[in-house]
Write a protein that holds these residues in place. Structure first.
Motif, PDB file in Angstrom:
ATOM      1  N   ASP A  96      90.537  84.572  91.025  1.00 26.45           N
ATOM      2  CA  ASP A  96      89.862  84.269  92.283  1.00 26.45           C
ATOM      3  C   ASP A  96      88.766  83.245  92.020  1.00 26.45           C
ATOM      4  O   ASP A  96      87.628  83.574  91.759  1.00 26.45           O
ATOM      5  N   ARG A  97      89.149  81.972  92.082  1.00 26.41           N
ATOM      6  CA  ARG A  97      88.188  80.901  91.829  1.00 26.41           C
ATOM      7  C   ARG A  97      87.911  80.209  93.164  1.00 26.41           C
ATOM      8  O   ARG A  97      88.745  79.482  93.673  1.00 26.41           O
ATOM      9  N   ASN A  98      86.772  80.496  93.757  1.00 25.41           N
ATOM     10  CA  ASN A  98      86.487  79.958  95.073  1.00 25.41           C
ATOM     11  C   ASN A  98      85.333  78.964  95.076  1.00 25.41           C
ATOM     12  O   ASN A  98      84.852  78.603  96.125  1.00 25.41           O
ATOM     13  N   ILE A  99      84.896  78.535  93.902  1.00 27.66           N
ATOM     14  CA  ILE A  99      83.936  77.429  93.810  1.00 27.66           C
ATOM     15  C   ILE A  99      84.489  76.429  92.827  1.00 27.66           C
ATOM     16  O   ILE A  99      84.889  76.798  91.728  1.00 27.66           O
ATOM     17  N   LYS A 100      84.548  75.216  93.223  1.00 27.25           N
ATOM     18  CA  LYS A 100      85.007  74.151  92.347  1.00 27.25           C
ATOM     19  C   LYS A 100      83.881  73.145  92.193  1.00 27.25           C
ATOM     20  O   LYS A 100      83.565  72.416  93.137  1.00 27.25           O
ATOM     21  N   PRO A 101      83.232  73.141  91.067  1.00 22.63           N
ATOM     22  CA  PRO A 101      82.119  72.200  90.899  1.00 22.63           C
ATOM     23  C   PRO A 101      82.596  70.755  90.939  1.00 22.63           C
ATOM     24  O   PRO A 101      83.718  70.452  90.565  1.00 22.63           O
ATOM     25  N   THR A 102      81.740  69.928  91.439  1.00 19.50           N
ATOM     26  CA  THR A 102      82.072  68.505  91.548  1.00 19.50           C
ATOM     27  C   THR A 102      82.203  67.888  90.167  1.00 19.50           C
ATOM     28  O   THR A 102      81.410  68.171  89.273  1.00 19.50           O
ATOM     29  N   ARG A 103      83.236  67.075  89.994  1.00 19.91           N
ATOM     30  CA  ARG A 103      83.410  66.395  88.708  1.00 19.91           C
ATOM     31  C   ARG A 103      82.237  65.466  88.452  1.00 19.91           C
ATOM     32  O   ARG A 103      81.726  64.813  89.358  1.00 19.91           O
ATOM     33  N   ARG A 104      81.856  65.417  87.223  1.00 16.55           N
ATOM     34  CA  ARG A 104      80.790  64.502  86.846  1.00 16.55           C
ATOM     35  C   ARG A 104      81.362  63.102  86.737  1.00 16.55           C
ATOM     36  O   ARG A 104      82.327  62.861  86.037  1.00 16.55           O
ATOM     37  N   VAL A 105      80.751  62.194  87.445  1.00 16.98           N
ATOM     38  CA  VAL A 105      81.188  60.804  87.441  1.00 16.98           C
ATOM     39  C   VAL A 105      80.262  60.028  86.532  1.00 16.98           C
ATOM     40  O   VAL A 105      79.053  59.988  86.747  1.00 16.98           O
ATOM     41  N   VAL A 106      80.840  59.463  85.485  1.00 22.23           N
ATOM     42  CA  VAL A 106      80.057  58.676  84.544  1.00 22.23           C
ATOM     43  C   VAL A 106      80.096  57.225  84.990  1.00 22.23           C
ATOM     44  O   VAL A 106      81.160  56.622  85.069  1.00 22.23           O
ATOM     45  N   ALA A 107      78.948  56.717  85.314  1.00 24.37           N
ATOM     46  CA  ALA A 107      78.871  55.333  85.785  1.00 24.37           C
ATOM     47  C   ALA A 107      78.986  54.381  84.608  1.00 24.37           C
ATOM     48  O   ALA A 107      78.267  54.509  83.620  1.00 24.37           O
ATOM     49  N   ASP A 156      75.088  92.695  93.708  1.00 18.98           N
ATOM     50  CA  ASP A 156      75.521  93.570  94.799  1.00 18.98           C
ATOM     51  C   ASP A 156      76.984  93.964  94.647  1.00 18.98           C
ATOM     52  O   ASP A 156      77.624  94.377  95.609  1.00 18.98           O
ATOM     53  N   GLY A 157      77.520  93.801  93.443  1.00 16.40           N
ATOM     54  CA  GLY A 157      78.904  94.169  93.195  1.00 16.40           C
ATOM     55  C   GLY A 157      79.887  93.049  93.459  1.00 16.40           C
ATOM     56  O   GLY A 157      81.091  93.225  93.239  1.00 16.40           O
ATOM     57  N   THR A 158      79.412  91.902  93.927  1.00 13.95           N
ATOM     58  CA  THR A 158      80.303  90.761  94.170  1.00 13.95           C
ATOM     59  C   THR A 158      80.266  89.819  92.976  1.00 13.95           C
ATOM     60  O   THR A 158      79.245  89.674  92.300  1.00 13.95           O
ATOM     61  N   ARG A 159      81.406  89.201  92.743  1.00 17.23           N
ATOM     62  CA  ARG A 159      81.547  88.266  91.627  1.00 17.23           C
ATOM     63  C   ARG A 159      82.068  86.948  92.174  1.00 17.23           C
ATOM     64  O   ARG A 159      83.047  86.930  92.907  1.00 17.23           O
ATOM     65  N   TYR A 160      81.403  85.883  91.789  1.00 21.80           N
ATOM     66  CA  TYR A 160      81.784  84.569  92.282  1.00 21.80           C
ATOM     67  C   TYR A 160      82.292  83.741  91.115  1.00 21.80           C
ATOM     68  O   TYR A 160      81.531  83.315  90.255  1.00 21.80           O
ATOM     69  N   ASP A 161      83.612  83.536  91.069  1.00 22.28           N
ATOM     70  CA  ASP A 161      84.235  82.859  89.941  1.00 22.28           C
ATOM     71  C   ASP A 161      84.218  81.336  90.113  1.00 22.28           C
ATOM     72  O   ASP A 161      84.245  80.815  91.218  1.00 22.28           O
ATOM     73  N   ILE A 162      84.228  80.663  88.969  1.00 26.31           N
ATOM     74  CA  ILE A 162      84.102  79.203  88.944  1.00 26.31           C
ATOM     75  C   ILE A 162      85.220  78.620  88.116  1.00 26.31           C
ATOM     76  O   ILE A 162      85.552  79.136  87.041  1.00 26.31           O
ATOM     77  N   LEU A 163      85.807  77.541  88.588  1.00 30.23           N
ATOM     78  CA  LEU A 163      86.840  76.829  87.850  1.00 30.23           C
ATOM     79  C   LEU A 163      86.181  75.685  87.085  1.00 30.23           C
ATOM     80  O   LEU A 163      85.483  74.858  87.657  1.00 30.23           O
ATOM     81  N   ASP A 164      86.406  75.673  85.769  1.00 30.75           N
ATOM     82  CA  ASP A 164      85.829  74.632  84.924  1.00 30.75           C
ATOM     83  C   ASP A 164      86.850  73.503  84.779  1.00 30.75           C
ATOM     84  O   ASP A 164      87.867  73.653  84.117  1.00 30.75           O
ATOM     85  N   PHE A 165      86.594  72.406  85.405  1.00 29.91           N
ATOM     86  CA  PHE A 165      87.523  71.287  85.341  1.00 29.91           C
ATOM     87  C   PHE A 165      87.527  70.605  83.977  1.00 29.91           C
ATOM     88  O   PHE A 165      88.514  70.001  83.575  1.00 29.91           O
TER      89      PHE A 165
END
Length: 302
Positions: free
Chosen positions: A170-181, A152-161
């Motif tokens: 414009d990074r408005n989603i920050k994925p949760t860090r992967r926690v290695v048990a 729809d013409g919108t772009r949702y940017d992601i920050l790669d940690f």
């Protein structure tokens, strides 16, 4: 439940790269059997599709989302397909229940789906690009794209940690860090120490205390502190095993009640003198006969 041919054809157009269709909506029609029919399709992406979700509708939907990866001057696009169930706040209750219970059969007609969502009694605004992007990130594995395109013409940017890469400001989603048990080293349980069982020693026996009553020839009971083996607690005359309720003591010895009564009888009576003589005579023998015992019982009862 049956799914109409128009619905199947609309999904084929959605997954076809040469077709511009990027969303489809199917509706559930009551009947015998109930039927899933095509409601609407479009090319305007998430915003256009969300305008068709009214508070009274019960719909199945599919949406094309493109995962775009831009790194080192190269761009790769991967198609991600999202299916969902939507029931408005004013939709009939029975239809909501039927819509949710039959979603497995309907989703089976939607191949190549990455994420399935459910919105029952919800507002159309809850079907947002933020919710969809988070679900796609959760199931996308270790590799993350730089942004999602919802058509729809919108772009949702992601920050790669993980790599620190990403070209958009414009990074408005920050994925949760992967926690290695990390597995903790196993703690060895100390072995139980084996303690040898102590050897049992025979309990000592204690002589009966001579009381004034015992000295006078009256049967008494020993103090409760006296200890006896169970097999040793028996009459000194007939060797009958005794209990705490049928014994008497006299002259530092224990007897059954019948023999204790004989020994403590008044010796002035001729009858008792005869009984005492009989008892002294029987003491020389190992065991009295049954006939003699019966005679004693009769004499005691008289």
């Amino acid at each position: 439940m049956e799914v109409s041919r128009e619905c199947l054809q609309s999904w084929t157009c959605l997954v076809d790269d040469a077709n511009e269709t990027n969303w489809v909506l199917w509706t559930l029609v009551d009947g015998r059997p109930p039927m899933v029919k095509l409601f609407q399709t479009g090319t305007g992406g998430l915003t256009e599709m969300r305008e068709c979700l009214t508070p009274t509708e019960c719909l199945y939907g599919g949406l094309l989302v493109q995962a775009v990866d831009e790194k080192q001057g190269l761009t790769s696009v991967r198609n991600r397909y999202v299916c969902f169930v939507f029931a408005g706040k004013q939709a009939p209750i029975l239809k909501k229940a039927r819509l949710s219970s039959q979603k497995g059969l309907v989703f089976a007609k939607m191949p190549n789906v990455s994420v399935s969502l459910e919105f029952i009694g919800a507002d159309p605004s809850q079907l947002s690009n933020t919710r969809i992007a988070n679900e796609l990130l959760a199931c996308g594995g270790a590799h993350k794209p730089t942004h999602y395109d919802f058509g729809d013409g919108t772009r949702y940017d992601i920050l790669d940690f993980h790599s620190g890469e990403g070209t958009s400001e414009d990074r408005n989603i920050k994925p949760t860090r992967r926690v290695v048990a990390t597995r903790k080293p196993a703690v060895e349980t100390p072995k139980a120490e084996i303690i040898p069982e102590p050897t049992r020693t025979p309990s000592p026996t204690f002589p009966l205390q001579t009381t004034s009553a015992a000295a006078s020839g009256t049967p008494t009971k020993p103090p409760p502190t006296e200890l006896y083996h169970k097999s040793c607690f028996k009459c000194s005359h007939c060797n009958k095993l005794l209990t705490l309720g049928n014994y008497a003591s006299m002259n530092n010895k224990i007897y059954c009640k019948p023999h204790a009564k004989l020994l403590s009888a008044d010796k002035g009576s001729a009858k008792n003198v005869k009984l005492v003589k009989n008892l002294q005579l029987l003491q020389k023998k190992s065991a009295p006969s049954e006939q003699q015992r019966q005679v004693w019982r009769k004499n005691l009862l008289k």
